[in-house]
Design a protein around this motif. Structure first.
Motif, PDB file in Angstrom:
ATOM      1  N   GLU A 232       0.794  -1.118  -0.007  1.00 54.97           N
ATOM      2  CA  GLU A 232       0.169   0.043   0.036  1.00 54.97           C
ATOM      3  C   GLU A 232       0.941   1.333   0.066  1.00 54.97           C
ATOM      4  OE1 GLU A 232      -3.379   2.210  -0.119  1.00 54.97           O
ATOM      5  OE2 GLU A 232      -3.133   0.129  -0.483  1.00 54.97           O
ATOM      6  N   ARG A 233       1.888   1.347   0.616  1.00 55.57           N
ATOM      7  CA  ARG A 233       2.842   2.336   0.883  1.00 55.57           C
ATOM      8  C   ARG A 233       3.366   2.744  -0.481  1.00 55.57           C
ATOM      9  NH1 ARG A 233       7.952   3.398   0.841  1.00 55.57           N
ATOM     10  NH2 ARG A 233       8.619   1.394   0.968  1.00 55.57           N
ATOM     11  N   LYS A 234       3.839   1.306  -1.250  1.00 53.27           N
ATOM     12  CA  LYS A 234       4.472   1.563  -2.472  1.00 53.27           C
ATOM     13  C   LYS A 234       3.354   2.125  -3.491  1.00 53.27           C
ATOM     14  CE  LYS A 234       8.250  -1.734  -2.134  1.00 53.27           C
ATOM     15  NZ  LYS A 234       8.779  -2.970  -2.636  1.00 53.27           N
ATOM     16  N   LYS A 235       2.251   1.701  -3.422  1.00 47.53           N
ATOM     17  CA  LYS A 235       1.059   2.096  -4.023  1.00 47.53           C
ATOM     18  C   LYS A 235       0.946   3.600  -4.099  1.00 47.53           C
ATOM     19  CE  LYS A 235      -3.858   1.024  -5.166  1.00 47.53           C
ATOM     20  NZ  LYS A 235      -4.810   0.151  -5.062  1.00 47.53           N
ATOM     21  N   GLN A 236       0.852   3.782  -2.811  1.00 47.54           N
ATOM     22  CA  GLN A 236       0.523   5.499  -2.545  1.00 47.54           C
ATOM     23  C   GLN A 236       1.713   6.380  -3.044  1.00 47.54           C
ATOM     24  OE1 GLN A 236      -0.103   5.762   1.649  1.00 47.54           O
ATOM     25  NE2 GLN A 236      -1.988   4.798   1.624  1.00 47.54           N
ATOM     26  N   GLU A 237       3.057   5.660  -3.044  1.00 49.31           N
ATOM     27  CA  GLU A 237       4.169   6.598  -3.419  1.00 49.31           C
ATOM     28  C   GLU A 237       4.014   6.460  -4.973  1.00 49.31           C
ATOM     29  OE1 GLU A 237       7.696   4.570  -2.299  1.00 49.31           O
ATOM     30  OE2 GLU A 237       7.373   5.598  -0.044  1.00 49.31           O
ATOM     31  N   GLU A 238       3.618   5.356  -5.534  1.00 45.52           N
ATOM     32  CA  GLU A 238       3.405   5.505  -6.942  1.00 45.52           C
ATOM     33  C   GLU A 238       2.475   6.728  -7.436  1.00 45.52           C
ATOM     34  OE1 GLU A 238       3.106   1.406  -8.203  1.00 45.52           O
ATOM     35  OE2 GLU A 238       4.997   0.746  -7.638  1.00 45.52           O
ATOM     36  N   GLN A 239       1.330   6.599  -6.682  1.00 44.73           N
ATOM     37  CA  GLN A 239       0.352   7.251  -7.204  1.00 44.73           C
ATOM     38  C   GLN A 239       0.772   8.651  -6.914  1.00 44.73           C
ATOM     39  OE1 GLN A 239      -2.581   6.141  -8.264  1.00 44.73           O
ATOM     40  NE2 GLN A 239      -2.997   8.441  -8.774  1.00 44.73           N
ATOM     41  N   LYS A 241       3.510   9.687  -6.953  1.00 38.94           N
ATOM     42  CA  LYS A 241       4.710  10.094  -7.985  1.00 38.94           C
ATOM     43  C   LYS A 241       3.841  10.507  -9.174  1.00 38.94           C
ATOM     44  CE  LYS A 241       8.919   8.422 -10.438  1.00 38.94           C
ATOM     45  NZ  LYS A 241       9.643   7.194 -10.413  1.00 38.94           N
ATOM     46  N   LYS A 242       2.737   9.630  -9.655  1.00 40.18           N
ATOM     47  CA  LYS A 242       2.217   9.804 -10.861  1.00 40.18           C
ATOM     48  C   LYS A 242       1.297  11.314 -10.702  1.00 40.18           C
ATOM     49  CE  LYS A 242       1.241   5.168 -12.074  1.00 40.18           C
ATOM     50  NZ  LYS A 242       0.227   3.953 -12.221  1.00 40.18           N
ATOM     51  N   ASP A 243       0.740  11.493  -9.695  1.00 42.24           N
ATOM     52  CA  ASP A 243       0.139  12.635  -9.559  1.00 42.24           C
ATOM     53  C   ASP A 243       1.096  13.914  -9.659  1.00 42.24           C
ATOM     54  OD1 ASP A 243      -2.112  11.288  -8.964  1.00 42.24           O
ATOM     55  OD2 ASP A 243      -2.111  11.586  -6.790  1.00 42.24           O
ATOM     56  N   GLU A 244       2.337  14.044  -8.948  1.00 37.04           N
ATOM     57  CA  GLU A 244       3.298  15.102  -9.328  1.00 37.04           C
ATOM     58  C   GLU A 244       3.548  15.106 -10.656  1.00 37.04           C
ATOM     59  OE1 GLU A 244       6.269  14.016  -6.536  1.00 37.04           O
ATOM     60  OE2 GLU A 244       5.356  14.766  -4.496  1.00 37.04           O
ATOM     61  N   GLU A 245       3.758  13.882 -11.194  1.00 33.86           N
ATOM     62  CA  GLU A 245       4.190  13.937 -12.672  1.00 33.86           C
ATOM     63  C   GLU A 245       3.044  14.526 -13.422  1.00 33.86           C
ATOM     64  OE1 GLU A 245       5.263  10.124 -13.781  1.00 33.86           O
ATOM     65  OE2 GLU A 245       7.226   9.997 -12.752  1.00 33.86           O
ATOM     66  N   MET A 246       1.869  14.170 -13.174  1.00 34.45           N
ATOM     67  CA  MET A 246       0.836  14.529 -14.085  1.00 34.45           C
ATOM     68  C   MET A 246       0.704  16.191 -13.534  1.00 34.45           C
ATOM     69  SD  MET A 246      -3.141  13.434 -13.753  1.00 34.45           S
ATOM     70  CE  MET A 246      -2.460  11.852 -14.259  1.00 34.45           C
ATOM     71  N   LYS A 247       0.997  16.463 -12.303  1.00 34.30           N
ATOM     72  CA  LYS A 247       0.719  18.055 -12.179  1.00 34.30           C
ATOM     73  C   LYS A 247       1.941  18.858 -12.790  1.00 34.30           C
ATOM     74  CE  LYS A 247       1.147  21.045  -8.133  1.00 34.30           C
ATOM     75  NZ  LYS A 247       1.161  21.356  -6.674  1.00 34.30           N
ATOM     76  N   VAL A 248       3.114  18.131 -12.801  1.00 33.02           N
ATOM     77  CA  VAL A 248       4.151  18.943 -13.747  1.00 33.02           C
ATOM     78  C   VAL A 248       3.783  18.829 -15.201  1.00 33.02           C
ATOM     79  CG1 VAL A 248       6.607  18.765 -14.253  1.00 33.02           C
ATOM     80  CG2 VAL A 248       6.167  17.984 -11.948  1.00 33.02           C
ATOM     81  N   GLN A 249       3.299  17.431 -15.656  1.00 36.12           N
ATOM     82  CA  GLN A 249       3.072  17.512 -17.151  1.00 36.12           C
ATOM     83  C   GLN A 249       1.870  18.653 -17.522  1.00 36.12           C
ATOM     84  OE1 GLN A 249       4.499  15.967 -19.358  1.00 36.12           O
ATOM     85  NE2 GLN A 249       3.047  16.625 -20.957  1.00 36.12           N
ATOM     86  N   LYS A 250       0.720  18.769 -16.463  1.00 30.51           N
ATOM     87  CA  LYS A 250      -0.073  19.592 -16.963  1.00 30.51           C
ATOM     88  C   LYS A 250       0.343  21.007 -16.958  1.00 30.51           C
ATOM     89  CE  LYS A 250      -4.266  16.831 -15.415  1.00 30.51           C
ATOM     90  NZ  LYS A 250      -5.147  16.916 -14.174  1.00 30.51           N
ATOM     91  N   GLU A 251       1.075  21.419 -15.818  1.00 26.51           N
ATOM     92  CA  GLU A 251       1.681  22.747 -15.653  1.00 26.51           C
ATOM     93  C   GLU A 251       2.546  22.991 -16.979  1.00 26.51           C
ATOM     94  OE1 GLU A 251       2.524  26.316 -14.015  1.00 26.51           O
ATOM     95  OE2 GLU A 251       1.216  24.797 -13.164  1.00 26.51           O
ATOM     96  N   LYS A 252       3.302  22.069 -17.755  1.00 23.54           N
ATOM     97  CA  LYS A 252       4.141  22.221 -18.696  1.00 23.54           C
ATOM     98  C   LYS A 252       2.961  22.573 -19.735  1.00 23.54           C
ATOM     99  CE  LYS A 252       8.068  19.363 -17.859  1.00 23.54           C
ATOM    100  NZ  LYS A 252       8.959  18.355 -18.281  1.00 23.54           N
ATOM    101  N   GLU A 253       2.038  21.468 -20.018  1.00 17.59           N
ATOM    102  CA  GLU A 253       1.007  21.954 -21.001  1.00 17.59           C
ATOM    103  C   GLU A 253       0.431  23.188 -20.921  1.00 17.59           C
ATOM    104  OE1 GLU A 253      -1.745  18.534 -20.503  1.00 17.59           O
ATOM    105  OE2 GLU A 253      -0.198  17.158 -21.500  1.00 17.59           O
TER     106      GLU A 253
END
Length: 378
Positions: A232-239, A241-253
């Protein structure tokens, strides 16, 4: 002759009965007075054996005195207190044989010399899962145990075993006895009560096995829980990370959209900054042909004294031109330094610097040039 003897016996019997009747009140009174005096004396001077100071020391002292008087060939004495012996016998599921020693009793020396130290008795006690504890009743620890067991006479032995989860006296050996009689009675008592110890051992083994099983189950559960928590911890970390990457990506977009919107706005603004096209017969004019990536040809004349940035403006403001590009010569291939510095700035401020004032003449362009546009985002 016979009748004379019977008459004599009857006379003796009658005399004895009369003597008892006459002396009974005196005997009763004597016993009462002696008992009362002993009670008063006990109040005035309490028995020192009641004060328990060093129970282990009492046991060690008794064993030392016993060996000094009767030798070392005896059952192995438990060198601890009576309470400790009880607890160990209970925990180890063994019989406890208690010996209370009275130096003042006339049968004690014979019992110790001929019975308790006899090799068969010693071997039987030592080899049959029996703890052997002893102490003198003249010592505080022995006296305390004597008060608990309430022996009637000496020599005294008590066989104690676990019954119904309590240490219980299952056999009392009191008074003068022989080796054969003691061994026979002890063996019979042990056989009669062994079943309760066997049942207790089985119950304890079952409890121990159940405890081990529960412990293993708990460990397995904890391991599983730990694995699930880690998963669950890894899942939360991955999520995350994905959220942060998505946030960065949306910010870039978002930033890219804003940039493109700004560039499109600049297309309109920069058109007005492009200088008028000189006449074809102007001696200072140079002709530029620009090929766009989609094949479109753009033609325009500039003065040699015009900054070369206006060439970039001209291409940039064309709707068919890419928004981010470079202009190069054909052969040898060389990038023209015509892109204004502000177009490389994230804020796209139209403020120029001295590098943006390079002229066509300074760029060493001829009277007529064919140039190519390369899309940097293709």
């Amino acid at each position: 002759m016979s009748s004379g003897g019977d008459s004599s016996d009857r006379q003796v019997s009658v005399f004895t009965s009369l003597f008892r009747v006459v002396t009974y009140p005196l005997s009763f009174t004597y016993d009462l007075v002696v008992g009362l005096l002993r009670y008063v004396w006990s109040l005035l001077r309490p028995d020192p054996r009641r004060y328990l100071v060093d129970p282990v020391g009492d046991v060690l002292k008794f064993v030392e005195n016993f060996e000094t008087k009767y030798g070392t060939n005896h059952p192995v004495f438990y060198l601890g207190t009576y309470s400790q012996a009880l607890n160990d016998a209970k925990n180890e599921l063994k019989f406890l044989l208690v010996y209370l020693h009275s130096e003042q009793h006339q049968d004690t020396p014979e019992f110790c010399r001929d019975v308790l130290t006899y090799s068969e008795v010693v071997n039987y006690i030592n080899r049959n899962n029996v703890l052997f504890w002893g102490c003198s009743v003249q010592l505080p620890e022995g006296y305390r145990v004597s008060q608990a067991l309430r022996e009637n006479t000496y020599p005294f032995l008590a066989l104690i075993a676990l019954k119904d989860n309590r240490m219980t006296v299952v056999k009392r050996f009191e008074g003068k006895t022989s080796v054969e009689r003691l061994l026979s009675q002890m063996q019979q008592s042990i056989e009669d009560n062994e079943a309760s110890l066997v049942a207790a051992r089985l119950e304890r083994q079952e409890r121990s096995l159940n405890h081990i099983i529960r412990q293993q189950q708990d460990e397995a559960y904890l391991e599983s829980l730990k694995a699930d928590q880690e998963k669950e911890r890894k899942k939360q970390e991955e999520q995350k990370k994905k959220d942060e990457e998505m946030k960065v990506q949306k910010e870039k977009e978002r930033s890219e959209i804003n940039r493109k919107e700004r560039l499109l706005k600049l297309r309109v603004e920069l058109v007005n900054q492009i200088p008028s096209e000189p006449d074809a017969d102007d001696s200072n004019a140079i002709k530029i042909v620009v090929k766009l990536p989609n094949g479109t040809r753009l033609e325009r004349r500039f003065l040699k004294s015009h900054p070369i940035k206006y060439l970039y403006y001209f291409v940039f403001c064309n709707d068919q031109s890419p928004l981010n590009f470079q202009i190069t010569t054909n052969f040898p291939r060389k990038e023209l330094p015509c892109k204004p510095s502000f177009l490389n700035d994230a804020n796209l401020s139209t403020q120029s610097n001295e590098n943006d004032e390079l002229t066509f003449e300074q760029a060493s362009l001829g009277k007529s040039e064919v140039l190519f546009v390369h899309d940097l985002e293709a």
